[in-house]
Design an enzyme around this catalytic site. Structure first.
Site, short mmCIF file in Angstrom:
data_model
loop_
_atom_site.label_atom_id
_atom_site.label_comp_id
_atom_site.label_asym_id
_atom_site.label_seq_id
_atom_site.Cartn_x
_atom_site.Cartn_y
_atom_site.Cartn_z
N HIS A 1 39.72 92.20 92.89
CA HIS A 1 38.91 92.17 92.38
C HIS A 1 37.22 91.97 93.00
O HIS A 1 36.63 92.46 92.55
CB HIS A 1 39.58 91.24 91.61
CG HIS A 1 38.00 90.73 90.33
ND1 HIS A 1 37.76 91.10 89.64
CD2 HIS A 1 36.86 89.93 90.49
CE1 HIS A 1 36.08 91.36 88.68
NE2 HIS A 1 36.16 90.42 89.49
N GLY B 1 29.50 88.76 119.95
CA GLY B 1 28.41 87.93 120.01
C GLY B 1 29.01 87.03 119.35
O GLY B 1 28.89 85.42 120.33
N ASP C 1 26.63 92.93 105.12
CA ASP C 1 28.36 92.86 104.75
C ASP C 1 28.04 91.10 104.92
O ASP C 1 27.57 90.31 104.69
CB ASP C 1 28.64 92.89 106.10
CG ASP C 1 28.82 92.19 107.41
OD1 ASP C 1 29.22 91.10 107.58
OD2 ASP C 1 27.64 92.30 107.63
N CYS D 1 41.97 94.11 87.07
CA CYS D 1 41.73 93.25 85.43
C CYS D 1 42.40 94.63 84.24
O CYS D 1 42.41 94.16 83.00
CB CYS D 1 40.01 93.47 85.18
SG CYS D 1 39.27 91.85 86.24
N CYS E 1 38.43 97.27 87.79
CA CYS E 1 39.34 97.24 89.04
C CYS E 1 40.68 97.11 88.46
O CYS E 1 40.93 97.47 87.26
CB CYS E 1 39.30 96.37 89.85
SG CYS E 1 40.03 94.55 89.45
N CYS F 1 35.34 95.04 83.66
CA CYS F 1 35.58 95.53 85.24
C CYS F 1 36.33 96.34 84.96
O CYS F 1 37.82 96.19 84.43
CB CYS F 1 35.48 93.87 85.67
SG CYS F 1 36.15 94.66 87.49
N ASP G 1 30.70 94.97 115.63
CA ASP G 1 30.04 93.75 115.70
C ASP G 1 30.13 93.65 116.57
O ASP G 1 30.65 93.94 117.51
CB ASP G 1 29.69 92.08 114.61
CG ASP G 1 31.60 92.24 115.28
OD1 ASP G 1 31.70 92.54 116.10
OD2 ASP G 1 32.40 91.62 114.51
#
Length: 397
Positions: free
Chosen positions: A361, A97, A274, A317, A314, A312, A94
């Site tokens: 997760h 600002g 984002d 999990c 991940c 899930c 970014d």
């Protein structure tokens, strides 16, 4: 080769949703995509290897904070942010600002730029479009953002007026020209995005958009949302602006948002998102799942043997693959994830493993959601996907 190419691969006839491929100096990004936020050169609580494993294609860095610490001399010695944080895929930074704007009484915004006191050591500093471009050139991020003024929803205790929003938008437009000129003067080999501003006023958004399109940026962002406005007004701007940006260039909605926001944003023509929500909420005990949000601090989870989400894959999990990739690393072939009871315990004890697992997760959930969206767009079933997503999220954990 250009610093950025964008290929439009598919569109949804019932909405503005589109499937694309974004090629940058450090790799290819499949869109729509969610970008994890790495403010200080790290996504909080997540090892870079875990980001690779969960399918992160591009992450964010924060110009302002990296300028404050560790400083540009350190960044330059590593050849930029990629070498410093050991990340070999694309990075977006970014402009700084928003952070300067959020300093409140510690800063003074003028046409030339922003004078402010460092929140780290109190030094008097100055940020301008030129300075932002110089910092981001040293960071060597694949996508550089113009310096803009973030138009607040409220100004001095009242809703920002049309005149105030116009003044802010027009200065951001002038700063866009200065950012572009300095970016080109520096010979930055990456890609610069313009940022559409205009507050909650659609005609100002349209003016900003048209002016930026005239400048022919490689990509465009919609800024100034999620700054305190009611949700319906944010959705109104999200419905107005993205699909009016050039179809052959990537579109980025800054700082948004919930899983529902992402799906709606895709339907409105957004390619890139984002937000700190998946990481920040994870650290505060809120976990996103296919079937709604789970509050791990609730007492009902104290004895719950279930993982966060049985659907899930991940690490939190389902555990991790064994060394040969053939099975799970521990247990007898069943699931090897962590129970809600264990995560509840870690949270109650303040153990750092808790937010690390919940962050893994949440980010995995967001990135997998975007993969499912891409798959649906590829298959021409985005409308069916949206309906199923809404039904699942409403079902409850």
């Amino acid at each position: 080769m250009p610093a950025l190419t964008f290929d439009l691969l598919a569109t949804d006839p019932a909405s503005h949703a589109r499937r694309g491929r974004l090629t940058l100096n450090h790799g290819v990004v499949q869109t729509p995509i969610f970008m994890p936020v790495g403010t200080y050169g790290t996504v909080k609580g997540v090892m870079p290897r875990s980001l690779h494993d969960m399918g992160a294609q591009i992450i964010l860095g924060n110009t302002f904070h990296l300028w404050m610490r560790p400083g540009l001399d350190v960044m330059q010695s590593f050849g930029g942010l990629h070498g410093f944080e050991q990340w070999d895929k694309p990075i977006l930074t970014d402009s700084g600002g928003f952070q300067v704007w959020s300093l409140g009484a510690m800063r003074k915004i003028t046409e030339e730029g922003v004078h402010f006191q460092s929140p780290v050591n109190g030094d008097k500093l100055f940020m301008s479009p030129e300075v932002s471009m110089q910092i981001q050139t040293i960071l060597n991020s694949d996508i550089v953002m113009q310096l803009d003024e973030c138009t607040p929803y409220e100004t001095n205790g009242h809703n920002t007026t049309e005149a105030e929003a116009r003044q802010s938008m027009e200065m951001s437009r002038r700063w866009a020209l200065r950012s572009q000129a300095e970016f080109e003067r520096l010979g930055n080999p990456n890609a610069l995005f313009g940022i559409v501003q205009g507050g909650m006023f659609k005609h100002l958004r349209q003016e900003s958009l048209e002016a930026l399109v005239e400048m022919d940026f490689p990509g465009y962002a919609v800024g100034g949302v999620s700054v305190g406005e009611p949700k319906d007004e944010m959705l109104d701007i999200m419905a107005h602006t993205p699909h009016r940006l050039p179809a052959h260039k990537p579109r980025y909605l800054m700082g948004v948002g919930t899983p529902e926001d992402l799906v709606q944003g895709v339907a409105e023509g957004v390619d890139m998102f984002d937000c700190v929500m998946p990481t920040r909420n994870a650290r505060n005990g809120t976990i996103f799942t296919r079937y709604g949000d789970l509050k791990i601090r609730n007492a009902r989870h104290k004895t719950d043997h279930q993982p966060i989400d049985t659907t899930c894959s991940c690490y939190a999990c389902a555990g991790s693959p064994g060394a040969d990739g053939a099975g799970l690393s521990w247990d007898q072939g069943g699931r090897a994830g962590f129970s809600r009871a264990y995560l509840h315990h870690l949270d109650r004890c303040g153990e750092m493993l808790g937010p690390m697992l919940t962050t893994i997760h949440n980010l995995h959930y967001y990135l997998n959601l975007m993969q499912e969206i891409r798959d649906a767009l590829d298959a021409g079933t985005f409308a069916q996907f949206r309906l199923r997503f809404q039904q699942d999220r409403a079902r409850g954990v």
